[in-house]
Structures are given as structure tokens and as C-alpha cells.
Design a protein around this motif. Structure first.
Motif, PDB file in Angstrom:
ATOM      1  N   ASN A  35      76.505 100.543  19.025  1.00  0.00           N
ATOM      2  CA  ASN A  35      77.070  99.933  20.227  1.00  0.00           C
ATOM      3  C   ASN A  35      76.698  98.463  20.281  1.00  0.00           C
ATOM      4  N   GLU A  36      77.496  97.687  20.995  1.00  0.00           N
ATOM      5  CA  GLU A  36      77.112  96.310  21.291  1.00  0.00           C
ATOM      6  C   GLU A  36      75.980  96.354  22.321  1.00  0.00           C
ATOM      7  N   THR A  37      74.892  95.678  22.040  1.00  0.00           N
ATOM      8  CA  THR A  37      73.735  95.697  22.943  1.00  0.00           C
ATOM      9  C   THR A  37      73.201  94.286  23.113  1.00  0.00           C
ATOM     10  N   SER A  38      72.451  94.094  24.174  1.00  0.00           N
ATOM     11  CA  SER A  38      71.806  92.789  24.354  1.00  0.00           C
ATOM     12  C   SER A  38      70.597  92.701  23.433  1.00  0.00           C
ATOM     13  N   ALA A  39      70.284  91.482  23.031  1.00  0.00           N
ATOM     14  CA  ALA A  39      69.118  91.276  22.168  1.00  0.00           C
ATOM     15  C   ALA A  39      67.841  91.702  22.890  1.00  0.00           C
ATOM     16  N   ASP A 203      61.392  78.313  38.528  1.00  0.00           N
ATOM     17  CA  ASP A 203      61.099  79.537  37.795  1.00  0.00           C
ATOM     18  C   ASP A 203      61.195  79.280  36.297  1.00  0.00           C
ATOM     19  N   ALA A 204      60.221  79.795  35.578  1.00  0.00           N
ATOM     20  CA  ALA A 204      60.281  79.697  34.115  1.00  0.00           C
ATOM     21  C   ALA A 204      61.305  80.712  33.607  1.00  0.00           C
ATOM     22  N   MET A 205      61.709  80.552  32.351  1.00  0.00           N
ATOM     23  CA  MET A 205      62.626  81.517  31.746  1.00  0.00           C
ATOM     24  C   MET A 205      61.934  82.864  31.655  1.00  0.00           C
ATOM     25  N   SER A 206      62.638  83.908  32.002  1.00  0.00           N
ATOM     26  CA  SER A 206      62.082  85.252  31.871  1.00  0.00           C
ATOM     27  C   SER A 206      62.079  85.658  30.399  1.00  0.00           C
ATOM     28  N   LEU A 207      61.346  86.715  30.108  1.00  0.00           N
ATOM     29  CA  LEU A 207      61.297  87.219  28.741  1.00  0.00           C
ATOM     30  C   LEU A 207      62.689  87.635  28.271  1.00  0.00           C
ATOM     31  N   ASP A 208      63.431  88.313  29.147  1.00  0.00           N
ATOM     32  CA  ASP A 208      64.775  88.749  28.772  1.00  0.00           C
ATOM     33  C   ASP A 208      65.678  87.560  28.464  1.00  0.00           C
ATOM     34  N   GLU A 209      65.567  86.511  29.255  1.00  0.00           N
ATOM     35  CA  GLU A 209      66.394  85.325  29.029  1.00  0.00           C
ATOM     36  C   GLU A 209      66.077  84.667  27.685  1.00  0.00           C
ATOM     37  N   GLN A 213      68.647  84.881  23.774  1.00  0.00           N
ATOM     38  CA  GLN A 213      69.110  83.698  23.040  1.00  0.00           C
ATOM     39  C   GLN A 213      68.865  83.823  21.533  1.00  0.00           C
ATOM     40  N   ILE A 214      68.252  84.929  21.114  1.00  0.00           N
ATOM     41  CA  ILE A 214      67.879  85.108  19.706  1.00  0.00           C
ATOM     42  C   ILE A 214      68.969  85.867  18.966  1.00  0.00           C
ATOM     43  N   ASP A 215      69.308  85.413  17.780  1.00  0.00           N
ATOM     44  CA  ASP A 215      70.279  86.100  16.928  1.00  0.00           C
ATOM     45  C   ASP A 215      69.574  87.266  16.241  1.00  0.00           C
ATOM     46  N   ILE A 216      69.958  88.489  16.603  1.00  0.00           N
ATOM     47  CA  ILE A 216      69.295  89.674  16.043  1.00  0.00           C
ATOM     48  C   ILE A 216      70.185  90.395  15.032  1.00  0.00           C
ATOM     49  N   THR A 217      71.114  89.662  14.423  1.00  0.00           N
ATOM     50  CA  THR A 217      72.024  90.289  13.462  1.00  0.00           C
ATOM     51  C   THR A 217      71.265  90.987  12.345  1.00  0.00           C
ATOM     52  N   SER A 218      70.293  90.296  11.753  1.00  0.00           N
ATOM     53  CA  SER A 218      69.542  90.883  10.640  1.00  0.00           C
ATOM     54  C   SER A 218      68.698  92.068  11.096  1.00  0.00           C
ATOM     55  N   LEU A 219      68.202  92.025  12.327  1.00  0.00           N
ATOM     56  CA  LEU A 219      67.444  93.155  12.877  1.00  0.00           C
ATOM     57  C   LEU A 219      68.351  94.376  13.000  1.00  0.00           C
ATOM     58  N   ARG A 220      69.562  94.200  13.488  1.00  0.00           N
ATOM     59  CA  ARG A 220      70.493  95.308  13.626  1.00  0.00           C
ATOM     60  C   ARG A 220      70.885  95.884  12.269  1.00  0.00           C
ATOM     61  N   VAL A 221      71.016  95.019  11.267  1.00  0.00           N
ATOM     62  CA  VAL A 221      71.331  95.489   9.910  1.00  0.00           C
ATOM     63  C   VAL A 221      70.219  96.398   9.399  1.00  0.00           C
ATOM     64  N   ASP A 222      68.974  95.994   9.618  1.00  0.00           N
ATOM     65  CA  ASP A 222      67.841  96.795   9.140  1.00  0.00           C
ATOM     66  C   ASP A 222      67.709  98.100   9.925  1.00  0.00           C
ATOM     67  N   LEU A 223      67.973  98.057  11.219  1.00  0.00           N
ATOM     68  CA  LEU A 223      67.958  99.294  12.016  1.00  0.00           C
ATOM     69  C   LEU A 223      69.080 100.226  11.570  1.00  0.00           C
TER      70      LEU A 223
END
Length: 284
Positions: A35-39, A203-209, A213-223
Motif C-alpha cells: 500500500n501507499e504509506t506515509s514515511a 513550535d518545532a517540527m514534529s517527529l512525523d513532519e 520529508q525522507i525518501d524511503i524508497t530503498s527502505l520499502r524495497v528492502d521490506l
């Protein structure tokens, strides 16, 4: 063609070569599509599986997040399998290897990951997390800090609260102010027309924010590779094993013909629609 027996031999040898070519392509019979998911969602669950002593609940959440369904039986209708069925349909029913493979291909049992696969999935995900520095989300974000800042600069979302005050008079993103958003709090001072300073806490940027912003393409490939390995164990690995056994059966049965250059030259001519040069000894 001189006789039916020879025609059958040529057909079986041809089918064997097609089956061998199919196997040499190393087909992925059950390729997972996530599925398409948020990083942020993906990274937090992967990190939790590494960090928690009892990660089973987090694994279930990751499965629900990534996998469109838990029954993978639809893989049995995928194109590679249709090609495999077409190849072996050319053989007669007197091949034990075909009978076993056909039985497996016609199996209508649902394909659901068993509980026993969870430990393998957890171990695989932990290895992926380590390779992507996801053992600690805070450290992961810090290592990605420059990438996150540059990602925001390249495609700024002006509706985000952390963009407030980070745009200069020319409409450009102020990289220094964005860097400040990584701190727990961001205090700014504005000077009014009378020269009075006013303190503002942004307010500082939250962890989710940050994570989003991170490209997790390679992480999804490995998963994908981790899940594909376990899902293929349900059925596809056995299909390929039986296909390989049938290929060996055909090669063994027709080894004499395959080793005979003159005969194979004749076979290739027949395949090409030519009459070929016939020898009576081949029908013996």
C-alpha cells in the motif's frame, strides 16, 4: 513428420527447453505490492519492531499498514503462472513431474501467512532497520537532517506551521530558520515600529513532519524483499521446485537425443518449419 512417436519426442524436447528458459528467468511468482504509506508511519513501526522486546503487535500493525490483503491466493492467477501452465499443457499426462506440478497449480487453498512466519519477518525487518540506521528514530532523523531541509526547500508546503517566519522578503525559504525547527522549541524576537522586542515561541517540527520529508524508497524495497521471501514460501517456492524437477525429468528422459548433434539439428529445422534431413535410426 515421419511418425507420431517422433513428433511427440520433438514436442516434449521443445517443451523441456521452454520450461528451462522459464526457470532461468528466475520468475518472481508472488511479487508483493505494498500500500501507499506515509514515511512516518512506516519508519516508526520498523523502529518499534527493533526496539520493543515483544514486537509481535507492531509487526501486525506493519502488516496491516503495508499489505493490501492477508490472503495471497490471487497470486495464483498472475501472468508468470499463466505462462507456466501454457508450457506444461503441451506435455502428455504420463510424466509424474507434470502430474505433481499440475496438482500444485490447481490447488485452491487460501494462502495466508502462518504465525510461524512472524519470527522470520521480525528478524528480517530488524536487519533492514539496522542497515537503514532505524534502530533509533532520533538518531535516524539527525542523520537525515540535511536531506530533510533540502527536501522542504525544494518543495515547500507553505501551509505547514514550521514554515511560518522561515520565508524571507524575496519569498525564498530561509535554510537557517528551518534548521532551527529541529530544536525542541524555537524562540524568535520581533521588533515593532517603536523598537520594542516581542518574544515568540514557535513550535518545532514534529517527529512525523521530519520523517515525512525522507525518501524511503530503498527502505520499502528492502521490506518488500523480506515479505516476498516469506510469502513465496506459502506456495510459489514449491511450484518452482516442482517445475525444476519436471525440467530435470525431461532432460534425463531425452538425454540421448539432446546429446546427438545431428538429431538436434533436425529438431531445430523442424521447429523452423523446414523438412530437415531424416535418418531412420532416430525412429528406433
Amino acid at each position: 513428420m515421419h511418425n507420431a512417436k517422433l513428433a511427440r519426442i520433438i514436442e516434449n524436447i521443445t517443451t523441456g527447453s521452454l520450461l528451462e528458459a522459464f526457470l532461468q528467468q528466475k520468475p518472481s511468482l508472488m511479487a508483493v505490492e505494498f500500500n501507499e504509506t506515509s514515511a512516518a508511519e512506516t519508519c516508526k513501526l520498523v523502529a518499534a519492531i527493533v526496539q520493543e522486546r515483544a514486537p509481535k503487535l507492531r509487526l501486525d500493525e506493519l502488516k496491516e499498514l503495508l499489505l493490501p490483503e492477508t490472503d495471497f491466493s490471487w497470486f495464483k492467477q498472475a501472468n508468470p503462472l499463466a505462462e507456466l501452465k501454457r508450457i506444461i499443457s503441451r506435455l502428455g499426462e504420463d510424466f509424474p513431474g507434470k502430474v505433481a506440478l499440475q496438482r500444485k497449480l490447481d490447488d485452491e487453498q487460501p494462502l495466508v501467512l502462518p504465525d510461524g512466519s512472524d519470527e522470520c519477518l521480525i528478524e528480517g525487518i530488524r536487519k533492514v532497520a539496522r542497515s537503514h540506521d532505524l534502530e533509533s528514530l532520533d538518531e535516524f532523523v539527525q542523520k537525515q537532517r540535511n536531506n530533510i531541509i533540502h527536501s522542504i526547500i525544494q518543495s515547500p508546503d507553505y501551509s505547514q506551521h514550521y514554515m511560518f517566519g522561515a520565508i524571507d522578503n524575496d519569498g525564498n525559504v530561509n535554510e537557517e530558520l528551518l534548521n532551527n525547527r529541529f530544536s525542541d522549541s524555537d524562540v524568535e524576537w520581533d521588533e515593532d515600529e517603536e523598537g520594542n522586542l516581542h518574544r515568540h515561541e514557535r513550535d518545532a517540527m514534529s517527529l512525523d513532519e521530519k520523517l515525512d520529508q525522507i525518501d524511503i524508497t530503498s527502505l520499502r524495497v528492502d521490506l518488500d524483499a523480506v515479505f516476498s521471501k516469506e510469502i513465496n514460501k506459502l506456495w510459489a517456492d514449491e511450484v518452482l521446485k516442482l517445475s525444476s524437477a519436471l525440467s530435470i525429468e525431461l532432460q534425463t528422459l531425452y538425454q540421448r537425443e539432446l546429446d546427438n548433434r545431428d538429431f538436434m539439428a533436425f529438431v531445430n529445422q523442424v521447429r523452423a518449419g523446414q523438412s530437415g534431413k531424416w535418418s531412420d535410426r532416430w525412429s528406433s
